[in-house]
Design an enzyme around this catalytic site. Structure first.
Site, PDB file in Angstrom:
ATOM      1  N   ARG A  72      -6.164   0.609  11.894  1.00 56.43           N
ATOM      2  CA  ARG A  72      -7.158   1.521  11.562  1.00 56.43           C
ATOM      3  C   ARG A  72      -8.387   0.913  10.680  1.00 56.43           C
ATOM      4  NH1 ARG A  72      -8.008   5.032   7.245  1.00 56.43           N
ATOM      5  NH2 ARG A  72      -9.012   6.987   7.685  1.00 56.43           N
ATOM      6  N   LEU A  73      -9.360   0.816  11.057  1.00 55.69           N
ATOM      7  CA  LEU A  73     -10.373   0.359  10.229  1.00 55.69           C
ATOM      8  C   LEU A  73     -11.038   1.265   9.362  1.00 55.69           C
ATOM      9  CD1 LEU A  73     -12.367  -1.753  13.131  1.00 55.69           C
ATOM     10  CD2 LEU A  73     -10.703  -2.632  11.687  1.00 55.69           C
ATOM     11  N   ASP A  74     -10.516   1.604   8.319  1.00 60.53           N
ATOM     12  CA  ASP A  74     -10.820   2.109   7.352  1.00 60.53           C
ATOM     13  C   ASP A  74     -12.270   2.227   6.879  1.00 60.53           C
ATOM     14  OD1 ASP A  74     -10.174   4.184   5.061  1.00 60.53           O
ATOM     15  OD2 ASP A  74     -10.583   2.444   3.884  1.00 60.53           O
TER      16      ASP A  74
ATOM     17  N   GLU B 224     -12.217   4.558  12.084  1.00 57.10           N
ATOM     18  CA  GLU B 224     -12.562   5.785  11.235  1.00 57.10           C
ATOM     19  C   GLU B 224     -14.018   5.827  10.938  1.00 57.10           C
ATOM     20  OE1 GLU B 224     -11.922   7.859   7.074  1.00 57.10           O
ATOM     21  OE2 GLU B 224     -12.240   5.614   7.142  1.00 57.10           O
TER      22      GLU B 224
ATOM     23  N   GLN C  92     -16.944  17.451   3.650  1.00 59.49           N
ATOM     24  CA  GLN C  92     -15.563  17.818   4.017  1.00 59.49           C
ATOM     25  C   GLN C  92     -14.876  18.983   3.338  1.00 59.49           C
ATOM     26  OE1 GLN C  92     -13.581  14.033   3.643  1.00 59.49           O
ATOM     27  NE2 GLN C  92     -13.159  14.432   1.468  1.00 59.49           N
TER      28      GLN C  92
END
Length: 491
Positions: free
Chosen positions: A189-191, A231, A342
């Site tokens: 996962r490419l944070d 991401e 968010q």
């Protein structure tokens, strides 16, 4: 990567360690998940940003286990692990050396400072254009080699941004990729990858230069046998843009659309998205960061009209707040034109702990094409923990509680959790979900979704006004139907 439901979990908060998490997956959670996204387990897992600020990306925190435990877990589950491309901890060996020696350090080129990006200085317009998921500007005063500097810090002052194009940085990232691949990790996962490249005069988020970097790092990961999940929290056009360049992209748009649909009975925005969203998605209703809003709402650019209007986003946030008894927390994005970024809240509290609406929201997620991921607090229908946020100062801790083994067992006995685990098991094992998806066209107040593979079939029909649904699927050659009223009787 198997087309099965995945779990998202911190090893320390669910199981207590990597072996403890494995015991849960092999024991009470056996058969539910084809994979698990183990949130950062690097040294340290409990730093300034719950593991997303590694001091050493090549070392498993010994309090959680070792690389051999990652390898064992990968023997039975598809493992998703993070490559934290944007930054490292200010306690890392590399950055401490730069603090001590400044330009004499061999690592000085790894780290971004204000003047490395704005060599000719920056105007007010340049600075306010920068997109950042935190208030204020992304700079922290530091002393490097006795000289006062401004380090680029997109997230917190303890997370120092990297120059991803510098050779030393690329060697660092390459070493981390090789380590993950060698231990059997299936997908990286490419944070926070949307922030990884900073270009003067731009938003410093998902610029053309950023996209080039994503393509390049994804190619390197694939050469090692790793699939790539990007991401990117941003208006939905970025999801579509990124999907064609990686193996998987998060569908963060889905969560606010599902909640809007369940709360209002208005399925039009969700239908619109289902008709044009990328098929190579990972779907989420909740994550360790909470419930994203920016992905579905309007952005600052005219092209980002949003699948939900600003008024609809505000109404959604207000409904979540009421449902959670005022314990949810909303954050805004700096430089993104305002609006909610968010909401920190558990998915169960977001629907007011209404079991029927919660299961309906999960069914809509499970029936949407893509690989569903279920966050561990959502799996156990956990409630908000505002005390955790108050103690740490991080609102996201509301949705990050730790579970003892006894608490996991107790949660798994609750009717709503028993019903959810049955639905997860259905999605993981039923052959229909490997076939063709069809979005039917019932009346506007309803929603109907069907999966077919040969004679296997799974169908969901909902009546949104009263959160009722009918789930029909083939089993042992015959069709079985479960109505919404009976979902809580599942075991």
């Amino acid at each position: 990567m198997r087309n099965q439901v995945q779990l998202i979990a911190y090893a320390d908060r669910l199981g207590g360690s990597l072996p403890g998490l494995a015991r849960l997956l092999e024991g009470p959670l056996a058969g539910l998940f084809g994979g698990v996204h183990v949130l950062p387990f690097f040294l340290p897992y409990d730093g300034a940003d719950a593991g997303f600020d590694p001091v050493d990306h090549l070392t498993v925190d010994p309090r959680l286990g070792g690389w051999e435990d990652v390898r064992r877990l990968a023997g039975s589950s598809d493992i998703v692990a993070d490559l934290i491309v944007n930054h490292v901890s200010d306690r890392s060996v590399q950055f401490r050396d730069v603090v001590e020696r400044g330009g004499q350090s061999p690592y000085t080129g790894m780290f971004l400072t204000y003047d490395r990006v704005f060599s000719a200085g920056a105007s007010e317009a340049d600075l306010v254009r920068i997109v950042r998921p935190r208030p204020a500007l992304p700079f922290t005063p530091v002393v490097l080699g006795g000289r006062q500097r401004l380090a680029w810090t997109t997230f917190t002052g303890h997370q120092i941004d990297l120059d991803v194009h510098h050779p030393i940085t690329r060697r660092y990232l390459s070493a981390a990729l090789r380590q993950l691949a060698d231990c059997g990790v299936a997908m990286v996962r490419l944070d926070a990858v949307g922030y990884a490249v900073k270009t003067a005069g731009s938003s410093c988020f998902m610029t053309p230069e950023t996209v080039e970097f994503i393509v390049d790092i994804a190619a390197e990961a694939r050469r090692l046998g790793l699939e790539v999940l990007a991401e990117v929290h941003a208006p939905h056009r970025y999801t579509v843009q990124t999907a064609g360049r990686v193996d998987r992209v998060y569908d963060f748009v889905l969560a606010p659309l599902i909640l809007h649909t369940v709360f209002t009975g208005d399925s039009r925005p969700l239908r619109d998205w289902l008709a044009r969203r990328p098929g190579n998605s990972v779907t989420v209703l909740d994550t360790h960061d909470g419930i994203g809003m920016v992905d579905a709402g309007p952005g600052r650019d005219a092209a980002d009209r949003g699948l939900l209007s600003a008024a609809q986003i505000d109404a959604l946030v207000a409904t979540i707040s009421r449902n959670s008894g005022g314990t949810s927390r909303a954050s805004t994005v700096h430089g993104g034109g305002g609006g909610v970024y968010q909401v920190s809240c558990t998915a169960y509290d977001a629907v007011g702990r209404d079991d029927r609406r919660y299961l309906l929201a999960r069914l809509l997620q499970l029936f949407t094409p893509g690989i569903p991921q279920i966050y561990y607090v959502g799996l156990l229908a956990g409630r908000n923990e505002p005390g955790l946020a108050a103690r740490t100062g991080d609102a996201r801790e509301i949705n990050r509680r730790s579970y003892t083994g006894a608490e996991v067992g107790e949660a798994l006995r609750r009717p709503v959790v028993r019903a959810l685990t049955r639905l997860i098991r259905l999605r993981t094992t039923h052959p229909a979900f490997g076939g063709e998806f069809t979005l039917l066209d019932p009346p506007a107040a309803d929603l109907a979704m069907v999966w077919r593979a040969g004679r296997a079939r799974a169908e969901l029909r909902t009546r949104l006004a009263d959160a009722s649904c009918r789930l029909t699927f083939t089993a042992d050659g015959a069709a079985q139907t479960i109505t919404g009223a009976r979902l809580l009787e599942l075991s």
